[in-house]
Each structure stands twice: as structure tokens, then as C-alpha cells.
Design a protein around this motif. Sequence first.
Motif: not given
Length: 79
Positions: A22, A28, A59, A61-62
Motif C-alpha cells: 500500500l 492502486g 494507493d 487504501d487496502d
Amino acid sequence: MSVAAQPEPSREEMLRLLHLPLGRPGSGRERYAAAMWFHARGELSHRALEVYRVLSPRDGDDPAQLLDAEPRPAPASGP
């Protein structure tokens, strides 16, 4: 003018992209590209693909936090 065909990416390469760390710039979108690859092969649900699409510009955020109950391809094992 002809365009040379690109070789098919390996499953291992797509797994690597799907599980990028991440926060890396562009990660992302790379995760989303890998998710589309798995979805096209029937290995990722439409719902999971949509999570990757929504998070593609973010980018840091999981996707796993939104996919807790959703199966997805596991990271490649090895060195």
C-alpha cells in the motif's frame, strides 16, 4: 504498420501486482489491472473487481478491508 503481440503475463506476475504494498504511487491502478486479469479468468468476483476499481486511484487504501468475506487469489509463495 503491424503491432507485435504482447506476451501473456504470468499468474505469478499478476499475483505480485494484486498484492503490491500500500502507498506506492500508482499501486492502486496496478492492483486494479491485476484484478481485471483475474476477473477475466473467473477467479475474482464482479463485487471484488468493483472494490479494486473504486480504490484504484487511492494507493494507500487496502482492498482487503473491504473484501474480508470475499475470496481472492492468495499471494505467491516463495522467496
